[in-house]
Design a protein around this motif. Structure first.
Motif, PDB file in Angstrom:
ATOM      1  N   ASP A  12       0.804  -1.218   0.000  1.00  0.00           N
ATOM      2  CA  ASP A  12       0.000   0.000   0.000  1.00  0.00           C
ATOM      3  C   ASP A  12       0.841   1.275   0.000  1.00  0.00           C
ATOM      4  O   ASP A  12       0.351   2.349  -0.311  1.00  0.00           O
ATOM      5  N   ASP A  13       2.112   1.177   0.372  1.00  0.00           N
ATOM      6  CA  ASP A  13       2.989   2.336   0.486  1.00  0.00           C
ATOM      7  C   ASP A  13       4.368   1.945  -0.045  1.00  0.00           C
ATOM      8  O   ASP A  13       4.634   0.759  -0.270  1.00  0.00           O
ATOM      9  N   HIS A  14       5.262   2.923  -0.216  1.00  0.00           N
ATOM     10  CA  HIS A  14       6.567   2.599  -0.798  1.00  0.00           C
ATOM     11  C   HIS A  14       7.560   2.025   0.207  1.00  0.00           C
ATOM     12  O   HIS A  14       8.520   1.350  -0.175  1.00  0.00           O
ATOM     13  N   GLU A  15       7.367   2.223   1.523  1.00  0.00           N
ATOM     14  CA  GLU A  15       8.335   1.746   2.503  1.00  0.00           C
ATOM     15  C   GLU A  15       8.588   0.233   2.470  1.00  0.00           C
ATOM     16  O   GLU A  15       9.734  -0.190   2.550  1.00  0.00           O
ATOM     17  N   PRO A  16       7.554  -0.631   2.367  1.00  0.00           N
ATOM     18  CA  PRO A  16       7.841  -2.070   2.356  1.00  0.00           C
ATOM     19  C   PRO A  16       8.713  -2.523   1.176  1.00  0.00           C
ATOM     20  O   PRO A  16       9.432  -3.511   1.291  1.00  0.00           O
ATOM     21  N   TYR A  17       8.687  -1.781   0.069  1.00  0.00           N
ATOM     22  CA  TYR A  17       9.524  -2.150  -1.074  1.00  0.00           C
ATOM     23  C   TYR A  17      11.007  -2.025  -0.752  1.00  0.00           C
ATOM     24  O   TYR A  17      11.843  -2.670  -1.375  1.00  0.00           O
ATOM     25  N   PRO A  21      13.608  -6.814  -2.195  1.00  0.00           N
ATOM     26  CA  PRO A  21      14.400  -6.523  -3.387  1.00  0.00           C
ATOM     27  C   PRO A  21      13.706  -6.837  -4.709  1.00  0.00           C
ATOM     28  O   PRO A  21      13.205  -7.930  -4.907  1.00  0.00           O
ATOM     29  N   TYR A  22      13.653  -5.848  -5.546  1.00  0.00           N
ATOM     30  CA  TYR A  22      13.256  -5.953  -6.955  1.00  0.00           C
ATOM     31  C   TYR A  22      11.792  -6.290  -7.197  1.00  0.00           C
ATOM     32  O   TYR A  22      11.384  -6.465  -8.324  1.00  0.00           O
ATOM     33  N   PHE A  23      10.960  -6.347  -6.156  1.00  0.00           N
ATOM     34  CA  PHE A  23       9.541  -6.636  -6.338  1.00  0.00           C
ATOM     35  C   PHE A  23       8.846  -5.417  -6.919  1.00  0.00           C
ATOM     36  O   PHE A  23       8.790  -4.367  -6.301  1.00  0.00           O
ATOM     37  N   GLY A  24       8.338  -5.537  -8.132  1.00  0.00           N
ATOM     38  CA  GLY A  24       7.609  -4.442  -8.765  1.00  0.00           C
ATOM     39  C   GLY A  24       8.455  -3.247  -9.135  1.00  0.00           C
ATOM     40  O   GLY A  24       7.952  -2.145  -9.292  1.00  0.00           O
ATOM     41  N   CYS A  25       9.739  -3.433  -9.303  1.00  0.00           N
ATOM     42  CA  CYS A  25      10.623  -2.278  -9.506  1.00  0.00           C
ATOM     43  C   CYS A  25      11.035  -2.111 -10.970  1.00  0.00           C
ATOM     44  O   CYS A  25      10.825  -2.975 -11.806  1.00  0.00           O
ATOM     45  N   THR A  26      11.633  -0.969 -11.219  1.00  0.00           N
ATOM     46  CA  THR A  26      12.332  -0.713 -12.472  1.00  0.00           C
ATOM     47  C   THR A  26      13.815  -0.711 -12.132  1.00  0.00           C
ATOM     48  O   THR A  26      14.254   0.096 -11.308  1.00  0.00           O
ATOM     49  N   VAL A  27      14.565  -1.643 -12.700  1.00  0.00           N
ATOM     50  CA  VAL A  27      15.982  -1.743 -12.361  1.00  0.00           C
ATOM     51  C   VAL A  27      16.817  -0.916 -13.328  1.00  0.00           C
ATOM     52  O   VAL A  27      16.399  -0.604 -14.431  1.00  0.00           O
ATOM     53  N   ARG A  67      15.888   1.664  -6.044  1.00  0.00           N
ATOM     54  CA  ARG A  67      15.932   2.334  -4.741  1.00  0.00           C
ATOM     55  C   ARG A  67      15.615   3.825  -4.829  1.00  0.00           C
ATOM     56  O   ARG A  67      15.699   4.541  -3.837  1.00  0.00           O
ATOM     57  N   LYS A  68      15.284   4.296  -6.003  1.00  0.00           N
ATOM     58  CA  LYS A  68      15.005   5.721  -6.211  1.00  0.00           C
ATOM     59  C   LYS A  68      13.501   5.968  -6.231  1.00  0.00           C
ATOM     60  O   LYS A  68      12.725   5.110  -6.657  1.00  0.00           O
ATOM     61  N   ILE A  69      13.103   7.143  -5.789  1.00  0.00           N
ATOM     62  CA  ILE A  69      11.724   7.578  -5.930  1.00  0.00           C
ATOM     63  C   ILE A  69      11.656   8.350  -7.240  1.00  0.00           C
ATOM     64  O   ILE A  69      12.310   9.384  -7.399  1.00  0.00           O
ATOM     65  N   TRP A  70      10.904   7.818  -8.187  1.00  0.00           N
ATOM     66  CA  TRP A  70      10.795   8.431  -9.507  1.00  0.00           C
ATOM     67  C   TRP A  70       9.731   9.526  -9.482  1.00  0.00           C
ATOM     68  O   TRP A  70       8.759   9.452  -8.728  1.00  0.00           O
ATOM     69  N   HIS A  84      13.392   9.794 -14.158  1.00  0.00           N
ATOM     70  CA  HIS A  84      14.487   9.778 -13.191  1.00  0.00           C
ATOM     71  C   HIS A  84      15.753  10.226 -13.907  1.00  0.00           C
ATOM     72  O   HIS A  84      16.010   9.811 -15.041  1.00  0.00           O
ATOM     73  N   THR A  85      16.534  11.063 -13.245  1.00  0.00           N
ATOM     74  CA  THR A  85      17.840  11.454 -13.767  1.00  0.00           C
ATOM     75  C   THR A  85      18.910  10.813 -12.912  1.00  0.00           C
ATOM     76  O   THR A  85      18.938  10.984 -11.694  1.00  0.00           O
ATOM     77  N   SER A  86      19.764  10.041 -13.564  1.00  0.00           N
ATOM     78  CA  SER A  86      20.883   9.382 -12.906  1.00  0.00           C
ATOM     79  C   SER A  86      22.140  10.192 -13.247  1.00  0.00           C
ATOM     80  O   SER A  86      22.528  10.262 -14.410  1.00  0.00           O
ATOM     81  N   PRO A  87      22.762  10.820 -12.251  1.00  0.00           N
ATOM     82  CA  PRO A  87      23.910  11.683 -12.541  1.00  0.00           C
ATOM     83  C   PRO A  87      25.170  10.900 -12.916  1.00  0.00           C
ATOM     84  O   PRO A  87      25.290   9.707 -12.612  1.00  0.00           O
ATOM     85  N   ASP A  88      26.078  11.579 -13.557  1.00  0.00           N
ATOM     86  CA  ASP A  88      27.389  11.014 -13.874  1.00  0.00           C
ATOM     87  C   ASP A  88      28.021  10.491 -12.587  1.00  0.00           C
ATOM     88  O   ASP A  88      28.015  11.162 -11.557  1.00  0.00           O
ATOM     89  N   GLY A  89      28.502   9.254 -12.610  1.00  0.00           N
ATOM     90  CA  GLY A  89      29.150   8.655 -11.444  1.00  0.00           C
ATOM     91  C   GLY A  89      28.216   7.886 -10.532  1.00  0.00           C
ATOM     92  O   GLY A  89      28.676   7.256  -9.574  1.00  0.00           O
ATOM     93  N   ASP A  90      26.921   7.912 -10.811  1.00  0.00           N
ATOM     94  CA  ASP A  90      25.947   7.187  -9.994  1.00  0.00           C
ATOM     95  C   ASP A  90      26.278   5.697 -10.007  1.00  0.00           C
ATOM     96  O   ASP A  90      26.311   5.068 -11.059  1.00  0.00           O
ATOM     97  N   GLU A  91      26.593   5.123  -8.844  1.00  0.00           N
ATOM     98  CA  GLU A  91      27.019   3.724  -8.697  1.00  0.00           C
ATOM     99  C   GLU A  91      28.259   3.401  -9.554  1.00  0.00           C
ATOM    100  O   GLU A  91      28.527   2.241  -9.855  1.00  0.00           O
TER     101      GLU A  91
END
Length: 108
Positions: A12-17, A21-27, A67-70, A84-91
């Motif tokens: 019902d909310d984003h916290e349990p996600y 790991p990876y349930f219903g996500c965009t990787v 792990r990002k809020i889009w 979502h914007t992923s900056p240079d050097g992200d991970e």
């Protein structure tokens, strides 16, 4: 926003996600594993910042796009486009990426 519907069957909310790991996500930035957390790009070895799967880099790393809020970019009565914007050097990935994901519901 007046938009209110669930786009996945799940919580019902984003916290349990955060602990599911990876349930219903965009990787991202990469879907699957990068062996030993490194790859070659234009003749240069790129070493990513994390190995989160038995020494490999999985689905964008420890703080991948799952792990990002889009942000809601646009929506209609049957679809929603997130951005979502992923900056240079992200991970450890080189270059900035501007990503959009559209989810739509269709019925007969």
């Amino acid at each position: 926003l007046p938009l209110r519907w669930e786009t996945v069957l799940g919580f019902d909310d984003h916290e349990p996600y955060e602990n599911c790991p990876y349930f219903g996500c965009t990787v991202g930035r990469y879907c699957n594993r990068i062996a030993k957390g490194a790859f070659t790009l234009d003749g240069q070895t790129v070493t990513l910042t994390s190995t989160n799967d038995r020494g490999n880099h999985l689905h964008g790393g420890k703080v991948g796009w799952d792990r990002k809020i889009w942000a809601v970019h646009e929506h209609t009565s049957t679809s929603c486009t997130l951005s979502h914007t992923s900056p240079d050097g992200d991970e450890g990935y080189p270059g900035e990426v501007h990503a959009h994901v559209t989810m739509s519901l269709e019925w007969p």
